[in-house]
Enzyme design. Structure first.
Site: not given
Length: 282
Positions: A158, A217, A223
């Site tokens: 982000s 992260k 992912e």
């Protein structure tokens, strides 16, 4: 008794031994000087020595003899003191060795315990990771037959959204490339994990925007792992402000895939290259 206390005691004993031996040596020298004085006085006595002078010399010899006797008594006391200090030194050294062995054993036990704890933690983390991968695999099996809805899934941190990912997504849309982009694809009230999983499964290609933020992260790594489990999905890495060593340390597998570097390619160039890849997957 603590090791520090024993070391201080041993240090003091050694100092006392040094002083006692010095005093013993000095007393021996004093006795030798007194004997030399007696010898000189005796040599000075001749047949011509007067009675009064002889009496005076005898008194001097007696004085020296008394001093020799005093020094002999002192030497005996010093020898006893040295013997006592030596015995104390041996005993203290033995206690110190025992305490050091005890401490070393305790440290060794603590090292073993820490190693065991680390192994247990590593095993626990690996079990949790495996459970997560198995859960992803199950979802993959359930939804494997679904058609792809998106050309590209943009996996990113982000923190990189405003500077790079947002402009990239706009360029891709302008090139008629359908994207799964969390800002546009996840609505108010949606389950974020569920939508992400569906986005991964329904996308042909995964763009991994690998940056220092991405590497840190946990979510982005999840992912990445999910896409790597899917044989029919293509991964296209984009290196953003990272070095080869950083990517290599993050994932040797990802580092082995030919990547695009944002330092060498504009957004327009990235979009055009992506179109070329998509044309080959039709």
């Amino acid at each position: 008794m603590s090791i520090n206390t024993l070391r201080l005691q041993l240090e003091q004993i050694n100092k006392d031994l040094v002083r006692a031996n010095q005093d013993l040596a000095e007393s021996g020298k004093r006795s030798a000087r007194e004997n030399e004085s007696i010898i000189r006085i005796k040599k000075s006595i001749t047949k011509n020595t007067s009675l009064s002078s002889l009496q005076s010399k005898n008194r001097q010899i007696e004085t020296h003899n008394r001093e020799i006797a005093r020094q002999a008594k002192k030497q005996v006391e010093l020898q006893k003191k040295i013997a006592t200090l030596t015995a104390r030194k041996v005993d203290t050294e033995k206690k110190l060795r025992n305490e050091e062995l005890k401490i070393n054993q305790e440290l060794s036990n603590e090292v073993v315990a820490v190693k065991q704890l680390n192994q247990e933690l590593i095993a626990q983390v690996e079990r949790e990771r495996q459970e997560k991968l198995e859960a992803i695999q199950k979802k993959t099996e359930i939804l494997a037959s679904l058609d792809n809805e998106f050309d590209v899934f943009i996996s990113h941190a982000s923190e990189d959204k405003e500077e790079f990912v947002e402009p990239l997504s706009k360029i891709l849309v302008e090139h008629n490339i359908s994207i799964f982009y969390d800002k546009e694809s996840i609505d108010w009230g949606d389950s974020i994990p569920t939508k992400i999983d569906k986005g991964i499964l329904h996308s042909k290609i995964c763009l991994l925007v690998i940056s220092p933020n991405f590497i840190r992260k946990i979510w982005t790594q999840r992912e990445k792992d999910a896409f790597m489990m899917l044989d029919d999905k293509k991964i296209l890495p984009i290196w953003h402000k990272v070095s080869k060593d950083e990517v290599q340390n993050f994932s040797p597998t990802i580092a082995s895939i030919n990547a695009i570097n944002t330092a060498d390619n504009t957004l327009e160039e990235i979009a055009e290259k992506l179109q070329q890849v998509l044309s080959k997957t039709q």
